[in-house]
Design an enzyme around this catalytic site. Structure first.
Site, PDB file in Angstrom:
ATOM      1  N   ASP A   1      51.143  38.679  47.233  1.00  0.00           N
ATOM      2  CA  ASP A   1      51.231  39.828  46.452  1.00  0.00           C
ATOM      3  C   ASP A   1      50.072  40.869  46.595  1.00  0.00           C
ATOM      4  OD1 ASP A   1      49.447  37.998  45.296  1.00  0.00           O
ATOM      5  OD2 ASP A   1      50.400  37.469  43.631  1.00  0.00           O
TER       6      ASP A   1
ATOM      7  N   GLU B   1      39.823  33.203  43.683  1.00  0.00           N
ATOM      8  CA  GLU B   1      39.590  33.258  42.010  1.00  0.00           C
ATOM      9  C   GLU B   1      38.440  33.715  41.330  1.00  0.00           C
ATOM     10  OE1 GLU B   1      42.425  33.431  40.705  1.00  0.00           O
ATOM     11  OE2 GLU B   1      43.816  32.103  41.911  1.00  0.00           O
TER      12      GLU B   1
ATOM     13  N   ARG C   1      37.778  36.940  39.135  1.00  0.00           N
ATOM     14  CA  ARG C   1      37.811  36.784  37.703  1.00  0.00           C
ATOM     15  C   ARG C   1      36.322  36.863  37.398  1.00  0.00           C
ATOM     16  NH1 ARG C   1      42.512  32.310  36.311  1.00  0.00           N
ATOM     17  NH2 ARG C   1      43.644  32.469  37.995  1.00  0.00           N
TER      18      ARG C   1
ATOM     19  N   GLU D   1      52.325  39.843  35.212  1.00  0.00           N
ATOM     20  CA  GLU D   1      53.032  41.084  35.987  1.00  0.00           C
ATOM     21  C   GLU D   1      54.215  41.764  35.511  1.00  0.00           C
ATOM     22  OE1 GLU D   1      52.506  37.819  36.823  1.00  0.00           O
ATOM     23  OE2 GLU D   1      50.808  37.925  38.088  1.00  0.00           O
TER      24      GLU D   1
HETATM   25  C1  DMJ Z   1      46.223  36.949  38.454  1.00  0.00           C
HETATM   26  O1  DMJ Z   1      45.213  36.141  38.786  1.00  0.00           O
HETATM   27  C2  DMJ Z   1      46.098  38.110  39.491  1.00  0.00           C
HETATM   28  O2  DMJ Z   1      47.016  38.886  39.010  1.00  0.00           O
HETATM   29  C3  DMJ Z   1      46.484  37.587  40.830  1.00  0.00           C
HETATM   30  O3  DMJ Z   1      46.230  38.743  41.664  1.00  0.00           O
HETATM   31  C4  DMJ Z   1      47.783  37.028  40.944  1.00  0.00           C
HETATM   32  N1  DMJ Z   1      48.269  36.319  39.848  1.00  0.00           N
HETATM   33  C5  DMJ Z   1      47.650  36.067  38.463  1.00  0.00           C
HETATM   34  C6  DMJ Z   1      48.388  35.964  37.489  1.00  0.00           C
HETATM   35  O4  DMJ Z   1      49.437  35.671  37.597  1.00  0.00           O
END
Ligand code: DMJ
Length: 538
Positions: free
Chosen positions: A166, A32, A36, A298
């Site tokens: 994902d 994260e 970020r 998304e």
């Molecule tokens: C985001 O932090 C990013 O897109 C991550 O890859 C997965 N999902 C969250 C938001 O839903």
């Protein structure tokens, strides 16, 4: 803010960022923080013309701390790392395992950081993970969501395009795009995954024919789609187009179907906002799974890519309806936005949290959906998984080494690289330590250039010092060893660089390193803290 032309606001945000102190006793998700903080700062550095080296220094400060999580036996990072104590681990909820969507989603950021610092360590760490994945991935690239950071092996059969899996699929494509489509290995991996998603995970519900992607686990399908999985629509459509797949039309059709279902996940709720996930029991039309909404992006991300690709007005129409519903219910009177506890009621109750991806992603995709293409040219920029734009650069993988050499003068670039297959590689220092029977400690930043790849895991015992997968290392540091363990002289005349493309794992030494008890470790950490405190006082 930059894309919207709010430059004064960016200036004042950067003022605050300059004051941030990352030397804090705080454990966080390395993934994260990577997507970020590292991704966000690299992005603003590039968007503002790459003129503020102090931003890169900040990025480097936190990235170096996050890299401690990569000191594992396999080089696959742990989930959590403490920015000060260096303690890193995988939590209990994942059975002590690393997560696919995390270990497969740091490559854009780390490789970009290597480019700007001229230090290859970040790039090597990132591409090493991809090598571990490639070595054990199934042919169709649908990888299980958990991997052992000790062995680098998958640990179950759960395949998901939503939570836990994902963005790994997103980064297969985006790694190919970031380097100006120069690294075909990523195109091939993405193409395999894309085809397998369409062939194996795509379904149409009965009776309404809603298109969705299912999960797979314990030998069977689980007909469930997370809001998170809506990103795959954009990735499939954009990817099929970018790699010019022979199945392009079919894949874009599938993506359009998923996008429509994601819209319906909003449209069919009393509030007009989507739940966290829906289920398609027995492949029937969907019912709500968990009913909360976390301000996730998304579905709007899918609208954005489909709009850019097709120019069909329907994507703006759907996006506008979704955006309005979100604003109507999530806006907090006193300022900011919050998620919702249950979406299928006319007046949902808010939770008490504004996720940072609301600003970085959800609002950005909504803004871009209604902006001119020139606001963000996708031929020049790739959005990282947190929607931070990173600059596309055609790149020779050796560029980071050349930059490092010219900056430090430590190694000299003269000739072409030697591609080495079927060899293990070790540096002089590795060899000395191996012969002396000592496990190698994780390197400090200063030791770069002698021991950088695959540092040992100080928590899980001795590691194999000669394993190095798909790395680039200067010849001056290399001794070659065949897989039978006999150290050989360098096999050709004086190459300047070695690129290893395979490796054979040497069995770990029989005698285990004495284990350090938890109590001892806690005492050592306490001692360190005490020392640091005194140091500061002094
Ligand atoms: C985001 O932090 C990013 O897109 C991550 O890859 C997965 N999902 C969250 C938001 O839903």
């Amino acid at each position: 803010m930059h894309l919207m032309g709010l430059h004064d606001e960016v200036d004042s945000a950067l003022m605050r960022i300059r004051q941030l102190d990352f030397d804090v006793d705080l454990s966080m998700s390395q993934f994260e923080a990577m997507i970020r903080v590292v991704g966000g700062l690299l992005s603003i550095y590039e968007l503002r013309g790459e003129k503020e080296p102090e931003i890169i220094e900040k990025v480097r400060d936190i990235a170096d701390r996050l890299l401690w999580a990569y000191n594992t036996t396999s080089g696959v990072p742990h989930q959590t790392v403490n920015l000060q104590t260096r303690i890193h681990n995988n939590p209990d909820w994942s059975g002590g395992l690393s997560v696919l969507s995390e270990l497969g989603t740091v490559q854009l950021e780390l490789r970009t950081l290597s480019f700007h610092t001229g230090d290859p360590i970040y790039d090597m760490k990132a591409t090493h993970i991809m090598s571990v994945i490639r070595k054990t991935a199934p042919r169709d690239m649908l990888c299980p969501v958990f991997m052992s950071a000790v062995s680098g092996r998958w640990s179950n059969d759960h395949i998901a395009l939503g939570a836990l899996g994902d963005s790994f699929y997103e980064y297969l494509l985006k790694q190919y795009l970031l380097t100006g489509k120069t690294e075909e290995t990523y195109r091939d991996m993405f193409a395999a995954a894309m085809n397998a998603i369409v062939d194996k995970l795509l379904f149409h519900s009965i009776p309404s024919g809603f298109t969705f992607v299912a999960e797979y686990r314990r030998g069977d399908y689980y007909y469930k789609m997370d809001h998170l999985a809506c990103f795959i629509a954009g990735t499939l459509a954009y990817g099929a187009h970018a790699i010019d797949s022979p199945r392009k039309a079919e894949v874009i059709r599938a993506a359009a179907g998923i996008t429509k279902t994601c819209y319906l996940m909003y449209h069919r709720q009393a509030s007009g906002v989507s739940p966290e996930y829906v289920e398609f029991p027995g492949k029937g039309d969907f019912i709500n799974g968990a009913g909360y909404y976390l301000l996730r992006p998304e579905a709007l991300e899918a609208m954005f890519y489909m709009w850019r690709l097709t120019g069909e007005e329907q994507y703006r129409t759907m996006g506008w309806e979704m955006f309005q519903a979100i604003v109507r219910h999530c806006r907090v009177e006193s300022g900011g936005f919050a998620g919702l506890r249950e979406v299928n009621v006319p007046q949902p109750v808010k939770d008490n949290l504004q996720q940072s991806f609301w600003l970085a992603e959800t609002l950005k995709y909504a803004f871009l959906l209604f902006s001119n293409e020139s606001v963000l040219d996708l031929n020049e920029w790739v959005l990282n998984t947190e929607a931070h734009p990173l600059k596309i650069r055609r790149r020779d993988p050796l560029d980071v080494w050349r930059a490092y050499e010219s900056k430090t003068g430590q190694v000299r670039w003269r000739g072409p690289a030697k591609f080495v297959e079927g060899f293990e590689v070790e540096t002089d220092l590795m060899r000395q330590q191996r012969l002396a029977g000592r496990a190698i400690r994780p390197p400090s930043r200063d030791s770069f250039g002698s021991e950088t790849e695959n540092p040992g895991d100080d928590e899980s015992g001795p590691f194999d010092p000669v394993t190095m997968v798909d790395s680039v290392i200067p010849a001056s540091l290399v001794k070659m060893a065949r897989s039978d363990g006999n150290v050989q002289p360098l096999p050709t005349q004086d190459p300047q660089w070695y690129i290893t493309t395979t490796t054979t794992r040497r069995p770990a030494p029989k005698t285990p390193k004495p284990r350090v008890s938890d109590a001892d470790r806690a005492r050592a950490v306490e001692r360190q803290r005490e020392l640091r405190k005194r140091e500061k006082q002094r």
